[in-house]
Design a protein around this motif. Structure first.
Motif, PDB file in Angstrom:
ATOM      1  N   GLY A 110      34.804  90.416  48.764  1.00  0.00           N
ATOM      2  CA  GLY A 110      35.661  89.627  47.888  1.00  0.00           C
ATOM      3  C   GLY A 110      36.573  88.644  48.592  1.00  0.00           C
ATOM      4  O   GLY A 110      36.568  87.443  48.296  1.00  0.00           O
TER       5      GLY A 110
ATOM      6  N   CYS B 145      29.257  91.503  46.341  1.00  0.00           N
ATOM      7  CA  CYS B 145      30.307  90.552  45.968  1.00  0.00           C
ATOM      8  C   CYS B 145      31.681  91.214  46.023  1.00  0.00           C
ATOM      9  O   CYS B 145      32.636  90.644  46.553  1.00  0.00           O
ATOM     10  CB  CYS B 145      30.033  90.008  44.570  1.00  0.00           C
ATOM     11  SG  CYS B 145      31.205  88.753  44.020  1.00  0.00           S
ATOM     12  N   MET B 146      31.784  92.433  45.516  1.00  0.00           N
ATOM     13  CA  MET B 146      33.065  93.131  45.520  1.00  0.00           C
ATOM     14  C   MET B 146      33.482  93.506  46.933  1.00  0.00           C
ATOM     15  O   MET B 146      34.663  93.417  47.289  1.00  0.00           O
ATOM     16  CB  MET B 146      32.982  94.367  44.629  1.00  0.00           C
ATOM     17  CG  MET B 146      32.774  94.038  43.159  1.00  0.00           C
ATOM     18  SD  MET B 146      32.637  95.492  42.099  1.00  0.00           S
ATOM     19  CE  MET B 146      34.307  96.126  42.163  1.00  0.00           C
TER      20      MET B 146
ATOM     21  N   GLY C 296      35.286  85.966  40.235  1.00  0.00           N
ATOM     22  CA  GLY C 296      34.237  86.735  40.876  1.00  0.00           C
ATOM     23  C   GLY C 296      32.900  86.543  40.192  1.00  0.00           C
ATOM     24  O   GLY C 296      31.850  86.521  40.829  1.00  0.00           O
TER      25      GLY C 296
ATOM     26  N   GLY D 150      38.697  88.588  38.326  1.00  0.00           N
ATOM     27  CA  GLY D 150      37.432  89.174  38.730  1.00  0.00           C
ATOM     28  C   GLY D 150      36.251  88.731  37.911  1.00  0.00           C
ATOM     29  O   GLY D 150      35.138  88.565  38.431  1.00  0.00           O
ATOM     30  N   HIS D 151      36.443  88.512  36.619  1.00  0.00           N
ATOM     31  CA  HIS D 151      35.331  88.119  35.752  1.00  0.00           C
ATOM     32  C   HIS D 151      35.892  87.267  34.621  1.00  0.00           C
ATOM     33  O   HIS D 151      36.819  87.684  33.924  1.00  0.00           O
ATOM     34  CB  HIS D 151      34.637  89.349  35.171  1.00  0.00           C
ATOM     35  CG  HIS D 151      33.416  89.027  34.370  1.00  0.00           C
ATOM     36  ND1 HIS D 151      32.217  88.678  34.943  1.00  0.00           N
ATOM     37  CD2 HIS D 151      33.206  88.985  33.024  1.00  0.00           C
ATOM     38  CE1 HIS D 151      31.322  88.457  33.998  1.00  0.00           C
ATOM     39  NE2 HIS D 151      31.895  88.636  32.823  1.00  0.00           N
TER      40      HIS D 151
ATOM     41  N   SER E 150      32.472  80.162  40.068  1.00  0.00           N
ATOM     42  CA  SER E 150      32.266  81.475  40.663  1.00  0.00           C
ATOM     43  C   SER E 150      32.469  81.391  42.170  1.00  0.00           C
ATOM     44  O   SER E 150      32.157  80.380  42.796  1.00  0.00           O
ATOM     45  CB  SER E 150      30.854  81.979  40.370  1.00  0.00           C
ATOM     46  OG  SER E 150      30.588  83.161  41.108  1.00  0.00           O
TER      47      SER E 150
ATOM     48  N   CYS F 157      30.815  83.246  44.207  1.00  0.00           N
ATOM     49  CA  CYS F 157      29.551  83.621  44.846  1.00  0.00           C
ATOM     50  C   CYS F 157      28.795  82.374  45.299  1.00  0.00           C
ATOM     51  O   CYS F 157      28.589  81.447  44.512  1.00  0.00           O
ATOM     52  CB  CYS F 157      28.693  84.444  43.893  1.00  0.00           C
ATOM     53  SG  CYS F 157      29.452  86.017  43.443  1.00  0.00           S
TER      54      CYS F 157
ATOM     55  N   SER G 177      38.194  95.276  43.475  1.00  0.00           N
ATOM     56  CA  SER G 177      37.761  94.589  44.690  1.00  0.00           C
ATOM     57  C   SER G 177      38.939  94.127  45.535  1.00  0.00           C
ATOM     58  O   SER G 177      39.107  94.575  46.665  1.00  0.00           O
ATOM     59  CB  SER G 177      36.877  93.393  44.326  1.00  0.00           C
ATOM     60  OG  SER G 177      36.516  92.644  45.460  1.00  0.00           O
TER      61      SER G 177
ATOM     62  N   TYR H 196      41.215  90.816  41.399  1.00  0.00           N
ATOM     63  CA  TYR H 196      39.787  90.960  41.115  1.00  0.00           C
ATOM     64  C   TYR H 196      39.569  92.468  41.049  1.00  0.00           C
ATOM     65  O   TYR H 196      39.347  93.118  42.068  1.00  0.00           O
ATOM     66  CB  TYR H 196      38.945  90.332  42.224  1.00  0.00           C
ATOM     67  CG  TYR H 196      38.913  88.813  42.228  1.00  0.00           C
ATOM     68  CD1 TYR H 196      40.031  88.056  41.871  1.00  0.00           C
ATOM     69  CD2 TYR H 196      37.763  88.137  42.598  1.00  0.00           C
ATOM     70  CE1 TYR H 196      40.003  86.681  41.888  1.00  0.00           C
ATOM     71  CE2 TYR H 196      37.725  86.746  42.616  1.00  0.00           C
ATOM     72  CZ  TYR H 196      38.849  86.021  42.255  1.00  0.00           C
ATOM     73  OH  TYR H 196      38.808  84.651  42.272  1.00  0.00           O
TER      74      TYR H 196
END
Length: 405
Positions: A359, A355-356, A325, A294-295, A344, A346, A14, A11
């Motif tokens: 993580g 969030c980071m 993430g 991460g995304h 996600s 989150c 992070s 991520y």
């Protein structure tokens, strides 16, 4: 015994890939405490590629002083694989976006020169097989900086050297190959590429990846035109037609630069890593796989790590779940690439910074939540036609029985 495989990418900014794998394993064992969890941290050509391949082959890490994307001196890590004859380099270590704070992102002036310095370091070490991971760049210079570090000269109409960066390529009038390092002729270069984009156009380096490097719409148009101009001159000089090839637009066009000026061959980065860790053998009898990054957005479906993991897992009908993430535009495109669900980590709305910072804890909790859902799935109706799935779920239920919840 119930076997579960966790094979996440990092991520970025992070949590490292290994730390993600550890967090996923902790979450899984909260629900399936007797399971065997195989941790296979991976990379797709970007950050973590050197560590993944060096670890998988029992190789060695090395460091070398190079220029960062803005020309400042830094120390970059690279590796020698366990065979003692192959180098592995990630351009992110020398020319990566994470090397610059946001105020210094500017793809008009950032350069891949430091990546060329890493290639030269591998050549100086006597290595004639080089794997180059080209994800995570801060650049949009078509690999011109890399080529310059290896002896190529790029000049304008007045015969002056072009300044660094992608914008300057609009002034290119001549490419001189006479100083190009001749050791490249006897070197095998494999480029670990995590996307399939061409160099220019709507899916090209500037349009797709420029905005995340700080390019406004006007700058995207400027850089795309400059790369097209560069490609025309490079094709005329080298006789190679590479601009439309899949992966030519990777890393701000570094894919194209490597194809123009070195004997490189592009290969999906995730395939190189997964082959090195014998992933097919590891995943063949798994109950399911957790992957992540991460995304996740539309770019993931172009061939990034989670999709590569799913492609192999699906050869053995193993379910694959992706924990990310964050989810961006087009994230659901991965569902057509073998991933069964993407979620996600989150658990509530929160700032990106939080969030980071949290993580690892969020990954662990999300892994636990997902496993509770898996445990609760009723597959009796499917058991008559999906014997493997039914057997796996029965194993999951048996393993979970020891948890007492």
């Amino acid at each position: 015994m119930l076997r579960i495989v966790v094979a996440p990418d990092s991520y970025k900014g992070s949590v490292s890939a290994m730390a993600v794998a550890e967090a996923m394993a902790r979450g899984i064992l909260q629900v399936f405490p007797t399971a065997e969890v195989r941790k296979i941290p991976i990379a797709d050509g970007g950050e973590g590629t050197v560590q993944a391949l060096v670890s998988a082959t029992a190789g060695q890490l090395r460091v070398h002083e190079v220029s960062d994307p803005r020309g400042e001196k830094i120390t970059a890590q690279w590796g020698v694989l366990g065979d003692g004859q192959s180098a592995v380099i990630e351009m992110a270590a020398a020319s990566g976006l994470t090397l610059l704070n946001a105020s210094r992102h500017d793809p008009r002036v950032t350069s891949t020169y430091g990546t060329g310095e890493l290639i030269r370091a591998a050549l100086d070490a006597g290595l004639r097989k080089i794997i180059i991971g080209i994800g995570g760049s801060a650049t949009n210079d078509g690999g011109a900086g890399m080529a310059r570090a290896l002896g190529v000269r790029f000049t304008n109409a007045q015969g002056l050297e072009l300044p660094a960066g992608g914008a300057a390529l609009a002034q290119l009038q001549h490419i001189d190959l006479t100083g190009l390092d001749t050791r490249l002729l006897e070197t095998e270069i494999t480029v670990a590429c995590d996307v399939d984009n061409p160099l220019c156009g709507a899916r090209g380096a500037s349009a797709v990846f420029g905005p995340q490097k700080g390019a406004t719409p006007a700058v995207v148009a400027e850089l795309d035109a400059a790369l097209a101009h560069f490609a025309a001159h490079a094709q005329a000089t080298t006789g190679r037609q590479v601009a439309e090839l899949a992966g030519a637009g990777a890393a701000g066009g570094l894919g194209a630069g490597l194809l123009f000026f070195t004997p490189a061959k592009l290969s999906p980065g995730i395939d190189i890593v997964l082959d090195a860790v014998n992933f097919a053998e590891v995943v063949s009898d798994a109950a399911f796989v957790l992957t992540g990054e991460g995304h996740t957005d539309f770019q993931t479906a172009f061939g990034k790590a989670p999709v590569g993991v799913a492609r192999i897992a699906k050869q053995f009908q193993v379910p694959v779940f992706c924990l990310s993430g964050g989810l961006g535009q087009g994230a659901d495109a991965v569902l057509a690439q073998g991933i069964d669900a993407v979620l996600s980590i989150c658990d509530r709305p929160m700032p990106l910074e939080e969030c980071m910072h949290r993580g690892s804890a969020l990954i662990e909790a999300a892994s636990s939540r997902l496993c509770r859902i898996i445990r609760a799935v009723n597959v009796r109706a499917a058991s008559a036609t999906h014997d493997r799935a039914a057997a796996l779920i029965q194993g999951l239920s048996a393993s979970a029985g020891a948890a007492g919840d």
